[in-house]
Design a protein around this motif. Structure first.
Motif, PDB file in Angstrom:
ATOM      1  N   ASP A 116     -16.289  71.056  98.166  1.00 63.84           N
ATOM      2  CA  ASP A 116     -16.417  71.864  96.957  1.00 63.84           C
ATOM      3  C   ASP A 116     -17.905  72.008  96.624  1.00 63.84           C
TER       4      ASP A 116
ATOM      5  N   SER B 157     -15.562  69.008  89.625  1.00 63.80           N
ATOM      6  CA  SER B 157     -14.852  68.914  90.903  1.00 63.80           C
ATOM      7  C   SER B 157     -13.455  68.338  90.745  1.00 63.80           C
ATOM      8  N   ARG B 158     -13.221  67.519  89.710  1.00 65.31           N
ATOM      9  CA  ARG B 158     -11.862  67.042  89.452  1.00 65.31           C
ATOM     10  C   ARG B 158     -10.990  68.219  89.013  1.00 65.31           C
TER      11      ARG B 158
ATOM     12  N   GLU C 101     -10.265  70.224  92.111  1.00 66.91           N
ATOM     13  CA  GLU C 101      -9.301  69.480  92.923  1.00 66.91           C
ATOM     14  C   GLU C 101      -7.880  69.661  92.388  1.00 66.91           C
TER      15      GLU C 101
ATOM     16  N   LYS D 186     -17.514  66.722  96.925  1.00 67.33           N
ATOM     17  CA  LYS D 186     -18.508  67.571  96.261  1.00 67.33           C
ATOM     18  C   LYS D 186     -19.842  67.456  96.996  1.00 67.33           C
TER      19      LYS D 186
ATOM     20  N   GLY E 152     -16.837  61.858  96.535  1.00 66.49           N
ATOM     21  CA  GLY E 152     -15.451  62.094  96.910  1.00 66.49           C
ATOM     22  C   GLY E 152     -14.658  60.804  96.888  1.00 66.49           C
ATOM     23  N   ASP E 153     -13.351  60.926  96.725  1.00 67.49           N
ATOM     24  CA  ASP E 153     -12.475  59.762  96.670  1.00 67.49           C
ATOM     25  C   ASP E 153     -11.932  59.374  98.050  1.00 67.49           C
TER      26      ASP E 153
ATOM     27  N   LYS F  77     -15.113  62.010 103.203  1.00 72.48           N
ATOM     28  CA  LYS F  77     -16.516  61.960 102.798  1.00 72.48           C
ATOM     29  C   LYS F  77     -17.411  61.644 103.994  1.00 72.48           C
TER      30      LYS F  77
ATOM     31  N   ILE G   5     -15.041  61.162  92.779  1.00 73.84           N
ATOM     32  CA  ILE G   5     -15.067  62.414  92.016  1.00 73.84           C
ATOM     33  C   ILE G   5     -15.240  62.158  90.525  1.00 73.84           C
TER      34      ILE G   5
ATOM     35  N   SER H 190     -18.776  62.389  89.895  1.00 68.48           N
ATOM     36  CA  SER H 190     -19.462  63.579  90.405  1.00 68.48           C
ATOM     37  C   SER H 190     -20.169  64.382  89.314  1.00 68.48           C
TER      38      SER H 190
END
Length: 219
Positions: free
Chosen positions: A89, A112-113, A116, A125, A154-155, A160, A180, A183
């Motif tokens: 993203d 970004s959440r 998502e 991200k 990222g999670d 990632k 995230i 982020s």
């Protein structure tokens, strides 16, 4: 790798140029249809496709569209992507100049959440604070003292790591910016946003970020 790029603006176009030059199999889509991408396809060898087709079989998908356009992307976009596909993203929330007011983001949800949640797929991200022209003009070999670092959040740790390896191949260092939920540290108006610096300075800038949005980036 097979890579899909959704969005052929400045970032998407330059990633298409670099990734095809590196030998990746790139499909690229925009909101106006494949016929409008003939010039970019001729220049790069990328395959012009519809947004619905861009992720098909892709190991990495780059979503680089205006934030306000994210809810309009096709449903089930990643249903036919490769297993474990990483989704990058690159988006930013610009309420005043482009996106209008998005209540959840104004209430503190990381951009970004929000993206998502609309995509229905974990995201990584990256490149949201990168100048598009730097993708072409500023890649440097690993270890070069002037190599720029890109924050990556990222999670999904595996996704990632895939993204970080790709960014290294593109000629940039990376800094792990957390999950995230962290982020927001690389959103517009934070110290790292637009920062052209190495990993040490990027790490420091991430640590110095404030959750308070500046007036320029609130609706």
């Amino acid at each position: 790798m097979k890579i899909g790029i959704i969005g052929a603006g400045n970032i998407g176009g330059n990633l298409t140029r670099r990734l095809t030059a590196l030998g990746h199999d790139v499909s690229v889509a925009n909101s106006r249809g494949p016929h409008t991408l003939a010039e970019l396809a001729a220049e790069t060898g990328a395959t012009p496709v519809t947004a619905a087709e861009a992720a098909r079989g892709a190991e990495i998908v780059v979503v680089t569209v205006p934030l306000k356009a994210v809810p309009g992307l096709p449903s089930g976009l990643f249903d036919e992507a490769a297993p474990g596909a990483a989704v990058i993203d690159t988006g930013n929330y610009y309420p005043k100049e482009r996106d209008g007011r998005i209540a959840a983001i104004e209430d503190g949800l990381p951009e970004s959440r929000w993206t998502e949640q609309h995509l229905g797929h974990p995201v990584v991200k990256a490149f949201n604070g990168t100048y598009a022209q730097d993708i072409i003009e500023r890649p440097l070999p690993a270890g070069h003292p002037e190599r720029i670092a890109v924050p990556v959040a990222g999670d999904d740790e595996a996704a990632k790591e895939t993204v970080r390896r790709l960014i290294d191949e593109l000629g940039f260092d990376t800094v792990d910016a957390g999950g995230i939920d962290e982020s927001w540290r690389q959103q517009p108006a934070t110290p790292v946003y637009g920062l052209r610096a190495g990993a040490e300075a990027v790490t420091k800038a991430l640590a110095e970020a404030s959750r308070e949005r500046s007036a320029a980036f609130t609706a």
